[in-house]
Design an enzyme around this catalytic site. Structure first.
Site, PDB file in Angstrom:
ATOM      1  N   ARG A   1       0.501   6.829   4.128  1.00 36.44           N
ATOM      2  CA  ARG A   1       0.536   7.622   2.902  1.00 36.44           C
ATOM      3  C   ARG A   1      -0.795   7.597   2.158  1.00 36.44           C
ATOM      4  NH1 ARG A   1       5.126   5.594   0.070  1.00 36.44           N
ATOM      5  NH2 ARG A   1       6.404   7.078   1.208  1.00 36.44           N
TER       6      ARG A   1
ATOM      7  N   TYR B 238      -7.758  -7.715  -1.190  1.00 37.75           N
ATOM      8  CA  TYR B 238      -6.393  -8.113  -0.859  1.00 37.75           C
ATOM      9  C   TYR B 238      -6.419  -9.471  -0.167  1.00 37.75           C
ATOM     10  CZ  TYR B 238      -4.994  -3.137  -1.311  1.00 37.75           C
ATOM     11  OH  TYR B 238      -4.755  -1.866  -1.748  1.00 37.75           O
TER      12      TYR B 238
ATOM     13  N   ASN C 200      -1.284   3.094 -10.362  1.00 39.56           N
ATOM     14  CA  ASN C 200       0.028   2.718  -9.829  1.00 39.56           C
ATOM     15  C   ASN C 200       1.122   3.653 -10.337  1.00 39.56           C
ATOM     16  OD1 ASN C 200      -1.135   0.564  -8.513  1.00 39.56           O
ATOM     17  ND2 ASN C 200      -0.364  -0.999  -9.922  1.00 39.56           N
TER      18      ASN C 200
ATOM     19  N   HIS D 163       2.710   0.255  11.983  1.00 44.10           N
ATOM     20  CA  HIS D 163       2.153  -0.530  10.877  1.00 44.10           C
ATOM     21  C   HIS D 163       1.593  -1.858  11.367  1.00 44.10           C
ATOM     22  CE1 HIS D 163       2.495  -2.630   6.819  1.00 44.10           C
ATOM     23  NE2 HIS D 163       1.864  -1.519   6.520  1.00 44.10           N
TER      24      HIS D 163
END
Length: 713
Positions: A432, A495, A72, A462
């Site tokens: 990205r 997730y 991160n 998106h």
């Protein structure tokens, strides 16, 4: 649902109006009401690091959070810090909603990050490594190697490592090399002259990414348990072999982080894919943003590296251990200790799909709502595979933001295109760090005969959508999947996300119109049920908030619950402040960045902000508005960030079925609001306080509850 209704709003005689609310835009010029987004993101990374200290978690999982924290931080410097440095160079005078200018933010970032790096290595060295040793898992130091182990390391160096290295002695003919972004290097201090009489005193050795950063010592010479050797230890031990006849005075790890945010002037390029390919070749050589060095590196070499990398002293980070902990992630795959990891679980398969029914028949009966990873992602894959194999399916349309390598869904679309079906893929090339993979996906699909488009110039696509057109009798029927997360089977296991599979004709028509916008041209098309960025999502969210304000001022119950990754949009934050002032009870479940400041007297007293950090990355976006007991509930691909609301194509879809709506409220929202184990509560001062059950309270962890009850979902 009565148990989530707030008390009636104050000032019931003052019904208010939209115009009055606009005049009462109290926070627009009050910078103290906003938390800086970059500093908020760093606080999230600090919460991730705290999981490495959580004794209730399995030991190898705690190690994993150390590696995630390191990863991160890499991305933070590559994107956020590099962006701030660009603003400083441009002297744009830009300031964030909190009033801080780029120079001030960078100064605070470096102070926080130096402390964060120091704490990360303290946890790694002083907490986790000793605990691993107690479990007979050892990171062996050079001083601890036995004679047999030393011989094995020497053989490994000469056979596997040395042949791929190209040491560079620094002199006029060999200037300081151009360092690859985030690649491990060693700077070596030498004494003596080489065969050509050169004596520059310094050399640089680049570690190719093909080399593992950690090696497991064979069991027959390791002794009890598992023993590992770091690549850095191997290089330190045998550096002299790279410079025969010379004396190695010192060998020090270092790594340079560069600006990795790709920018393409879309109005100036004719072929976006070709332009991105060119940019990708240069990504590893962007502007310098951070230098990491081993903490035993002498000051004069640190100064030399800073000068060569064109960085300032505060941009140098000393590491008490291996540079780039993230590359040690492979260690987890080398240890076979299921007792030190999370217990595996079998994701739920929704009841309508358990009996092997054709998925289209099941969807004709009722919608299917999936909550990953508690529900399996396989039904989504099977949805596309079934469409590819079904002779009655005429067309498949799908968006791709991140799909992963060797994707089953991509293979299904390839098969569909090769069999003559009309396949349209909207591939977002600018996702990205997934640009290269998405270019490859687009190329494969084009070669198979699919229509591939790259979305809309200036707006990343998106939205997560699949639409299947099937001939049934004398009519065409649309089947749709809409999701909050990517079509990536790997992240679907890690997730939390929601997905709706439906044959609803109105939603199908809306999705068809969105695909028309993405692939064709024309004015914005009115949608019936879906909300869409950049056209209607922001406005409708603002309208929903204002409706709660109106109800609160009329003395009615008013409640808002929002769950998302990040909240930064100033106008929606203002609207939430005004709702709080009106007496609307607001719960925000914001995993990462939150620029709203809760608990400010007279402003945000009715707003509570929680962040859940646990086994799974909370990624679901859910928006709930009480609406005078009529309850509006939406799921979305969009966070409440400026980029999502104005610069991306996003979709937001309603959960209309009453049972499913209550199901999402219970498991997607209330379970997280009630969490007193994994939740952190944001305080007025911008700090987060870890929640913990009182002595007479039952422990409530949302993710644990959902794992236990996944078969009921």
């Amino acid at each position: 649902m009565s148990d989530i209704i707030a008390s009636k709003g104050a000032n019931s005689d003052n019904k208010g109006s939209k115009n009055e609310m606009e005049k009462d835009d109290l926070s627009s010029n009050k910078t103290e009401l906003f938390i800086n987004r970059e500093l908020s993101l760093l606080k999230f990374n600090h919460r991730v690091l705290q999981l490495a200290l959580d004794e209730s978690l399995p030991l190898l999982e705690r190690m994993k959070f150390i590696f995630i924290c390191s990863s991160n931080l890499d991305e933070f410097f590559e994107v956020r810090v590099s962006g701030l440095k660009q603003k400083v160079l441009r002297q744009s005078g830009y300031s964030e909603a909190d009033g801080l200018e780029p120079e001030e933010i960078l100064s605070k970032i470096h102070t926080i990050c130096h402390d964060l790096v120091e704490e990360t290595y303290r946890v790694f060295n002083d907490v986790l490594l000793p605990l691993l040793s107690q479990e007979h898992i050892h990171f062996s130091r050079r001083s601890e190697w036995t004679e047999q182990q030393s011989a094995w390391v020497a053989q490994l160096f000469h056979s596997e490592v040395m042949p791929v290295l190209s040491p560079i002695g620094l002199d006029l003919a060999h200037p300081f090399p151009q360092l690859i972004n985030k690649s491990l290097h060693f700077i070596i201090e030498l004494d003596g002259k080489d065969a050509f009489g050169r004596d520059s005193g310094l050399a640089v050795v680049h570690m190719p990414r093909s080399l593992p950063r950690i090696f497991k010592i064979p069991g027959d010479i390791s002794g009890e348990g598992d023993h590992f050797v770091l690549l850095s230890a191997i290089i330190h031990t045998h550096a002299s072999a790279l410079f025969p006849g010379m004396s190695v005075k010192g060998c020090y790890q270092f790594r340079l982080t560069r600006d990795s945010d790709l920018w393409v002037d879309e109005e100036e390029v004719e072929d976006l894919a070709t332009a991105l390919k060119t940019k990708l070749k240069k990504r590893d050589f962007g502007a310098s943003v951070r230098l990491e060095v081993a903490d035993n590196c002498p000051q004069h070499i640190q100064d030399f590296l800073l000068q060569k990398c064109q960085l300032e002293p505060h941009e140098l980070y000393q590491t008490n251990g291996p540079v780039n902990l993230n590359r040690l992630f492979q260690f987890l795959g080398l240890v076979t200790r299921p007792d030190l990891s999370f217990k595996p679980f079998a994701p739920n398969i929704p009841a309508p799909l358990r009996r092997g029914r054709l998925i289209f028949d099941a969807l004709k009966q009722k919608d299917i709502l999936l909550f990953h990873p508690y529900d399996s992602f396989q039904p989504v894959i099977d949805f596309v595979k079934a469409a590819a194999a079904d002779p009655d399916v005429l067309a498949i349309k799908q968006t791709f933001y991140r799909s992963g390598n060797n994707s089953e869904m991509v293979r299904a679309l390839l098969n569909a295109a090769r069999s003559g079906k009309e396949v349209t893929a909207v591939v977002e090339l600018r996702a990205r760090f997934d640009e290269q993979g998405n270019i490859e996906v687009a190329t494969q699909l084009q070669d198979a005969g699919a229509q591939v488009v790259y979305g809309v110039i200036g707006h990343k696509t998106h939205a997560k959508m699949v639409m299947i057109v099937r001939r049934e009798g004398n009519k065409l029927v649309r089947y749709v999947h809409l999701g909050t997360g990517n079509y990536h089977s790997g992240t679907a296991k890690l997730y939390t996300d929601m997905g709706l599979m439906t044959a609803d004709s109105v939603i199908g028509e809306d999705v068809h119109k969105v695909f028309q916008q993405l692939t064709g041209m024309g004015k914005a098309i009115k949608l019936s049920k879906l909300l869409q960025s950049p056209f209607t999502l922001h406005k409708r969210m603002r309208d929903f908030i204002e409706r709660e304000v109106t109800n609160a001022k009329a003395g009615k119950a008013a409640r808002i619950i929002l769950k998302m990754n990040s909240l930064t949009d100033r106008r929606l934050i203002n609207a939430l402040y005004l709702a709080s002032k009106a007496g609307v009870k607001i719960d925000l479940i914001i995993r990462g960045i939150c620029c709203l400041r809760p608990g400010v007297p007279g402003i945000s007293e009715n707003i509570r902000v929680l962040s859940i950090v646990g086994r799974f990355l909370e990624h679901t976006r859910i928006f709930y508005f009480y609406n005078d007991a009529k309850e509006d509930l939406y799921c979305s691909s969009a966070d409440w960030m400026e980029r999502n609301l104005y610069k991306r194509v996003e979709v937001c879809f309603p959960i209309e079925d009453p049972k499913k709506r209550q199901w999402v409220i219970k498991y997607g929202l209330l379970a997280h609001i009630d969490d007193n184990v994994a939740a952190w509560e944001l305080q007025e001062d911008g700090e987060y306080q870890k929640m913990s059950p009182q002595p007479d309270e039952t422990k409530r962890a949302a993710q644990t509850l959902l794992l236990q009850e996944r078969n009921q979902l």
